[in-house]
Design an enzyme around this catalytic site. Structure first.
Site, PDB file in Angstrom:
ATOM      1  N   SER A 135       0.848  -1.190   0.000  1.00 62.24           N
ATOM      2  CA  SER A 135       0.000   0.000   0.000  1.00 62.24           C
ATOM      3  C   SER A 135       0.884   1.240   0.000  1.00 62.24           C
ATOM      4  CB  SER A 135      -0.893   0.013   1.244  1.00 62.24           C
ATOM      5  OG  SER A 135      -1.542   1.263   1.412  1.00 62.24           O
ATOM      6  N   TYR A 145      -1.029  -1.273  10.389  1.00 60.75           N
ATOM      7  CA  TYR A 145      -1.315  -1.491   8.962  1.00 60.75           C
ATOM      8  C   TYR A 145      -0.156  -0.996   8.103  1.00 60.75           C
ATOM      9  CZ  TYR A 145      -3.540  -1.443   4.417  1.00 60.75           C
ATOM     10  OH  TYR A 145      -3.816  -1.651   3.085  1.00 60.75           O
TER      11      TYR A 145
END
Length: 249
Positions: A135, A145
């Protein structure tokens, strides 16, 4: 006919990869937790593209599920797409530790083990490719994350360097905001994200396959996000963290 295995294959980027690879003539192995949805997706792909589509229902956050997929990958695949993943709506200190560990299991351990399972066969055949979905968050400090996705980027680059074979490609994919079920599943409020920052899954996959063919080790689809990452590298990490915390993942 080459074979591609895709984790998280029933929605979002995973489903977009399945469509693209089926159109390119790959036989598919679709992995997800939802067996019914897997079967429906496989039937649609078979009907539309005339390709073989195997289903493998497994939860990569469990040892049993991960081992099953690991065994199938070791059996031989030409392209592995490690796409499965999820997010948490809360900040780091608000998330139960068992949920954080589950995320690390899926984002890091599964990527590590499935990559290692795929490589012996690829090295024997002297060809193959692995796409590990990370990401844009990997380049900005924002909780577990982004930390897990930073690991995916570093691991992918390191693995590609260690393999040292241009016919075996290992690439980290770092998309920005994509119109998928990801944020809804994580109960994230994305109403404040400007419309121009949203990408279409099929466009992301198209750029991914182009970058993979070019031998890139990190792919950041779309010029907007390339610019964001480039500018972010010039900003002090402390300021990055404050901005990232205020606007969310």
């Amino acid at each position: 006919m080459p074979t591609a295995l895709i984790t998280g294959a029933t929605s979002g980027l995973g489903a977009a990869f399945a469509r693209r690879l089926a159109a390119d003539g790959f036989s598919l192995v679709l992995v997800s937790r939802d067996e019914q949805r897997l079967s429906e997706s496989a039937d649609q792909l078979k009907l539309r593209y005339g390709v073989a589509a195997e289903v493998l229902a497994a939860d990569l956050a469990t040892e049993e599920g991960l081992a099953r997929v690991e065994s199938r990958v070791a059996g031989g695949v030409d392209l592995l797409v490690n796409n499965a993943g999820f997010g948490h709506p809360g900040r780091f200190l608000e998330v139960p530790v068992e949920d954080e560990v589950r995320m690390l299991k899926v984002h890091c351990e599964a990527v590590l083990r499935l990559t290692l399972a795929a490589l012996p066969g690829m090295r024997e055949r002297d060809r193959g490719a692995i796409v590990n979905v990370a990401s844009v968050a990997a380049f900005f400090p924002r909780g577990t994350y982004s930390a897990s996705k930073a690991w995916v980027v570093n691991f992918s680059e390191s693995a590609a360097s260690d393999v040292g074979n241009p016919r075996i490609k290992i690439m980290a994919l770092c998309p920005g905001f994509v119109r998928t079920e990801f944020h809804e599943r994580a109960s994230m409020d994305v109403s404040g994200i400007p419309g121009f920052l949203w990408l279409k899954a099929d466009d992301v996959v198209r750029e991914t396959m182009r970058d993979l063919a070019l031998g890139k080790r990190v792919s950041v689809p779309d010029l907007r996000y390339k610019a964001i990452v480039a500018i972010g590298r010039l900003v002090p990490r402390g300021l990055q963290a404050r901005v990232s915390s205020s606007i969310g993942r």
